[in-house]
Enzyme design. Structure first.
Site, PDB file in Angstrom:
ATOM      1  N   ILE A  74      20.834  24.788 -52.461  1.00  0.00           N
ATOM      2  CA  ILE A  74      19.641  24.394 -51.701  1.00  0.00           C
ATOM      3  C   ILE A  74      18.496  23.957 -52.592  1.00  0.00           C
ATOM      4  O   ILE A  74      17.876  22.919 -52.356  1.00  0.00           O
ATOM      5  CB  ILE A  74      19.143  25.462 -50.596  1.00  0.00           C
ATOM      6  N   ASP A 101      15.862  27.930 -63.069  1.00  0.00           N
ATOM      7  CA  ASP A 101      16.986  28.659 -62.790  1.00  0.00           C
ATOM      8  C   ASP A 101      17.335  29.678 -63.988  1.00  0.00           C
ATOM      9  O   ASP A 101      17.258  29.078 -65.218  1.00  0.00           O
ATOM     10  CB  ASP A 101      18.113  27.899 -62.241  1.00  0.00           C
ATOM     11  N   THR A 140      20.169  35.079 -50.708  1.00  0.00           N
ATOM     12  CA  THR A 140      19.830  36.249 -49.702  1.00  0.00           C
ATOM     13  C   THR A 140      21.281  36.578 -49.197  1.00  0.00           C
ATOM     14  O   THR A 140      21.617  36.585 -47.981  1.00  0.00           O
ATOM     15  CB  THR A 140      18.732  36.039 -48.585  1.00  0.00           C
ATOM     16  N   LYS A 179      15.044  30.524 -38.069  1.00  0.00           N
ATOM     17  CA  LYS A 179      16.176  30.314 -39.034  1.00  0.00           C
ATOM     18  C   LYS A 179      17.627  31.167 -38.619  1.00  0.00           C
ATOM     19  O   LYS A 179      18.490  30.753 -38.573  1.00  0.00           O
ATOM     20  CB  LYS A 179      15.710  30.476 -40.258  1.00  0.00           C
ATOM     21  N   HIS A 231      32.981  19.352 -17.804  1.00  0.00           N
ATOM     22  CA  HIS A 231      31.981  19.882 -17.005  1.00  0.00           C
ATOM     23  C   HIS A 231      30.607  19.178 -17.767  1.00  0.00           C
ATOM     24  O   HIS A 231      30.461  19.455 -18.808  1.00  0.00           O
ATOM     25  CB  HIS A 231      32.186  21.287 -16.927  1.00  0.00           C
ATOM     26  N   ARG A 235      27.643  20.671 -17.901  1.00  0.00           N
ATOM     27  CA  ARG A 235      26.818  21.711 -18.489  1.00  0.00           C
ATOM     28  C   ARG A 235      27.758  22.352 -19.191  1.00  0.00           C
ATOM     29  O   ARG A 235      27.517  23.727 -19.826  1.00  0.00           O
ATOM     30  CB  ARG A 235      25.891  22.460 -17.526  1.00  0.00           C
ATOM     31  N   CYS A 262      25.754  31.046 -44.631  1.00  0.00           N
ATOM     32  CA  CYS A 262      25.021  31.151 -43.763  1.00  0.00           C
ATOM     33  C   CYS A 262      25.370  31.641 -42.327  1.00  0.00           C
ATOM     34  O   CYS A 262      24.883  32.836 -42.247  1.00  0.00           O
ATOM     35  CB  CYS A 262      24.429  29.587 -43.492  1.00  0.00           C
ATOM     36  N   TYR A 273      35.123  26.746 -47.492  1.00  0.00           N
ATOM     37  CA  TYR A 273      34.724  27.148 -46.495  1.00  0.00           C
ATOM     38  C   TYR A 273      34.572  25.983 -45.068  1.00  0.00           C
ATOM     39  O   TYR A 273      34.651  26.416 -43.937  1.00  0.00           O
ATOM     40  CB  TYR A 273      33.756  28.091 -46.203  1.00  0.00           C
TER      41      TYR A 273
HETATM   42  N1  LIG Z   1      23.999  26.828 -49.016  1.00  0.00           N
HETATM   43  C1  LIG Z   1      23.719  26.546 -47.812  1.00  0.00           C
HETATM   44  O1  LIG Z   1      24.233  25.644 -47.069  1.00  0.00           O
HETATM   45  C2  LIG Z   1      22.254  26.924 -47.142  1.00  0.00           C
HETATM   46  C3  LIG Z   1      21.874  26.276 -46.010  1.00  0.00           C
HETATM   47  C4  LIG Z   1      20.651  26.775 -45.554  1.00  0.00           C
HETATM   48  C5  LIG Z   1      20.148  27.732 -46.304  1.00  0.00           C
HETATM   49  N2  LIG Z   1      20.490  28.311 -47.255  1.00  0.00           N
HETATM   50  C6  LIG Z   1      19.676  29.527 -47.860  1.00  0.00           C
HETATM   51  O2  LIG Z   1      19.215  29.143 -49.159  1.00  0.00           O
HETATM   52  C7  LIG Z   1      19.102  30.091 -50.042  1.00  0.00           C
HETATM   53  C8  LIG Z   1      19.921  29.574 -51.297  1.00  0.00           C
HETATM   54  O3  LIG Z   1      21.244  29.448 -51.065  1.00  0.00           O
HETATM   55  P1  LIG Z   1      21.929  28.628 -52.267  1.00  0.00           P
HETATM   56  O4  LIG Z   1      23.205  28.283 -51.364  1.00  0.00           O
HETATM   57  O5  LIG Z   1      21.250  27.466 -52.604  1.00  0.00           O
HETATM   58  O6  LIG Z   1      22.447  29.812 -53.225  1.00  0.00           O
HETATM   59  P2  LIG Z   1      22.941  29.405 -54.697  1.00  0.00           P
HETATM   60  O7  LIG Z   1      23.824  30.719 -55.059  1.00  0.00           O
HETATM   61  O8  LIG Z   1      23.894  28.165 -54.635  1.00  0.00           O
HETATM   62  O9  LIG Z   1      21.834  29.278 -55.571  1.00  0.00           O
HETATM   63  C9  LIG Z   1      20.855  30.071 -55.818  1.00  0.00           C
HETATM   64  C10 LIG Z   1      20.398  29.832 -57.354  1.00  0.00           C
HETATM   65  O10 LIG Z   1      19.284  30.974 -57.706  1.00  0.00           O
HETATM   66  C11 LIG Z   1      19.451  31.199 -59.062  1.00  0.00           C
HETATM   67  N3  LIG Z   1      18.679  32.278 -59.132  1.00  0.00           N
HETATM   68  C12 LIG Z   1      18.697  33.566 -58.455  1.00  0.00           C
HETATM   69  N4  LIG Z   1      17.724  34.423 -58.670  1.00  0.00           N
HETATM   70  C13 LIG Z   1      16.890  33.759 -59.563  1.00  0.00           C
HETATM   71  C14 LIG Z   1      15.823  34.116 -60.085  1.00  0.00           C
HETATM   72  N5  LIG Z   1      15.307  35.295 -60.185  1.00  0.00           N
HETATM   73  N6  LIG Z   1      15.386  33.204 -61.035  1.00  0.00           N
HETATM   74  C15 LIG Z   1      15.859  31.998 -61.254  1.00  0.00           C
HETATM   75  N7  LIG Z   1      16.815  31.549 -60.599  1.00  0.00           N
HETATM   76  C16 LIG Z   1      17.414  32.528 -59.757  1.00  0.00           C
HETATM   77  C17 LIG Z   1      20.958  31.348 -59.063  1.00  0.00           C
HETATM   78  O11 LIG Z   1      21.233  31.234 -60.434  1.00  0.00           O
HETATM   79  C18 LIG Z   1      21.368  30.110 -58.506  1.00  0.00           C
HETATM   80  O12 LIG Z   1      21.538  28.964 -59.223  1.00  0.00           O
HETATM   81  C19 LIG Z   1      19.871  31.380 -49.379  1.00  0.00           C
HETATM   82  O13 LIG Z   1      18.780  32.331 -48.838  1.00  0.00           O
HETATM   83  C20 LIG Z   1      20.711  30.576 -48.272  1.00  0.00           C
HETATM   84  O14 LIG Z   1      20.955  31.644 -47.317  1.00  0.00           O
HETATM   85  C21 LIG Z   1      21.670  28.013 -47.626  1.00  0.00           C
END
Ligand SMILES: NC(=O)c1ccc[n+]([C@@H]2O[C@H](COP(=O)([O-])OP(=O)(O)OC[C@H]3O[C@@H](n4cnc5c(N)ncnc54)[C@H](O)[C@@H]3O)[C@@H](O)[C@H]2O)c1
Length: 406
Positions: free
Chosen positions: A10, A29, A80, A201, A239, A241, A255, A314
């Site tokens: 994201i 990161d 998260t 969300k 149907h 609806r 998610c 997935y």
């Molecule tokens: N992947 C999806 O499809 C999606 C869609 C909508 C929302 N989200 C939400 O977005 C959020 C992020 O998800 P994601 O899929 O991008 O996760 P991800 O694991 O792909 O990426 C998270 C990144 O954060 C970095 N990180 C973690 N802690 C850190 C810190 N303290 N300082 C610096 N970097 C740090 C990690 O190294 C990693 O690269 C989550 O809450 C997820 O639920 C994800």
């Protein structure tokens, strides 16, 4: 300048999108290898349109580092997960990231939490961190929650076109953050309060999980009594609806298989439908495993090592394997002290599980039965190669004379 914290699925596209649309962006990161890869000019995962977006963002001046920046706006996009025992959100990554932001941020900065969080997370976990650092919220630091809705496989398009939600304590700050997102987002951007944004969300993903569970439950009822679930859903959906989703081998990703648990963890007495739905979806890989054994028995197949799972990710046409139904199925098999299933996925080039193949023809050559777990385009386009196999099609995409379903 915006400092995006967390450059995963994201954070990276968000940072690139803002940069490509004229916002000054530095992405941070703590994973040095990931930052080095980006700085060497490579993206870190496969996604339609991402490489082109990356090139545009680099041209526009986006930078990547392991250091937190001194700036006026932070967007936190870290994982998260949920606690497997309590089902509550595990906010440790968000808390750690906000703590690090507090060490460098000047007074007046805005901290945007983009990670998906359960309602009340900012009150319970984020506000205390800020106050412990001596900042007054609303004066020294402003808080915003801007959840993300994009779907892997279509992220770039959806970043541009989805509607968005921004929750803020202070309307003016919400509008200011909205401007950053409006630099690229052509959808409607609603500004509301933080807890409403948190809840929306989680509710969106819960809606999807419950509807998937309904389709999965129908599949189980139909299997029990010899009815064709796909024909039944097709007719029901005529149907005006009714719009039932398709059943499948389970739910993965970070998610839909995770966020609804936040509500179950926080409101256990009030989430009967949601809790049962999550259990139904989580039970699907086991259901598929039982189907494999049933079909093997029916066809006189005795050797589990001659059974192959097609697909490790997935969802289709992406390279994300987190919480994938195939991984859940393999874990389940190991819990039953059995192993030997072969696995192949065209999107996964590293070896991540035992007995993994990297070539479709070799994989098919070594198995008598194929279980289609993921509907990658590749298998739809090569369905004829399955003609002499026993097929369990968990996605209802193989159009051959003799195909088993879940
Ligand atoms: N992947 C999806 O499809 C999606 C869609 C909508 C929302 N989200 C939400 O977005 C959020 C992020 O998800 P994601 O899929 O991008 O996760 P991800 O694991 O792909 O990426 C998270 C990144 O954060 C970095 N990180 C973690 N802690 C850190 C810190 N303290 N300082 C610096 N970097 C740090 C990690 O190294 C990693 O690269 C989550 O809450 C997820 O639920 C994800």
């Amino acid at each position: 300048m915006v400092n995006v914290i967390g450059l995963g699925y994201i954070g990276l596209p968000t940072a690139l999108m803002m940069a490509a649309h004229g916002v000054e962006v530095i992405g941070t990161d703590y994973n040095k290898k990931l930052v080095d890869t980006l700085n060497a000019g490579h993206t870190t995962f496969k996604e339609k349109g991402l490489d082109e977006l990356f090139a545009n963002a680099v041209k526009a001046g986006v930078r990547f580092t392991t250091e937190y920046q001194v700036t006026d706006t932070y967007i936190v996009s870290v994982p998260t997960p949920y606690d497997k025992f309590s089902k509550k959100i595990d906010a440790c990554y968000v808390v750690a990231a906000v703590k690090s932001v507090m060490e460098v941020c000047p007074k007046g900065a805005t901290v945007v939490i983009e990670s998906t969080i359960s309602p009340g997370t900012i009150d319970k976990f984020v506000r205390p961190v800020i106050e412990e650092n001596g900042f007054k919220i609303g004066e020294d630091i402003h808080l915003v929650h801007a959840p993300e809705r994009i779907i892997p496989g279509n992220m770039v398009y959806e970043l541009l076109h989805n509607n968005r939600t921004i929750g803020a304590d202070n309307r003016e700050i919400g509008e200011k953050v909205k401007e950053y997102y409006a630099s690229f987002c052509q959808g409607e951007i609603v500004v509301t309060d933080i807890k409403t944004a948190e809840m929306t969300k989680v509710v969106e993903n819960t809606f999807r999980a419950v509807n998937i569970a309904f389709a999965n439950e129908l599949a189980k009822i139909c299997r029990h009594d010899g009815m064709d679930v796909y024909e039944i859903i097709k007719i029901c959906n005529m149907h005006p609806r009714v719009n039932i989703l398709q059943p499948g081998p389970g739910v993965g990703g970070h998610c839909i298989s995770v966020d609804p648990w936040f509500l179950v963890g926080d409101y256990p007495a009030l989430t009967k439908v949601i809790g049962e739905s999550m259990k139904t979806n989580d039970g699907m890989p086991d259901f598929v495993l039982n189907r494999i054994y049933e079909i093997m028995k029916e066809k006189g197949l005795k050797d589990i090592t001659k059974v192959g799972l097609y697909g490790l990710t997935y969802k289709e046409n992406v390279d994300d394997i987190r919480e994938s139904p195939t991984l859940q199925l393999l874990e389940s098999q190991e819990r039953h002290l059995a192993t030997g299933l072969k696995v192949y996925d065209p999107f996964i080039t590293d070896d991540v599980v035992k007995n993994q193949y990297h070539d479709l023809d070799k994989f098919l050559n070594d198995v008598d039965m194929v279980v289609v777990m993921v509907k990658h385009n590749e298998i739809k386009e090569n369905a004829d190669k399955l003609a002499n196999k026993v097929i369990l099609d968990c996605q209802n995409v193989i159009d051959l004379p003799e195909v088993y379903h879940i």
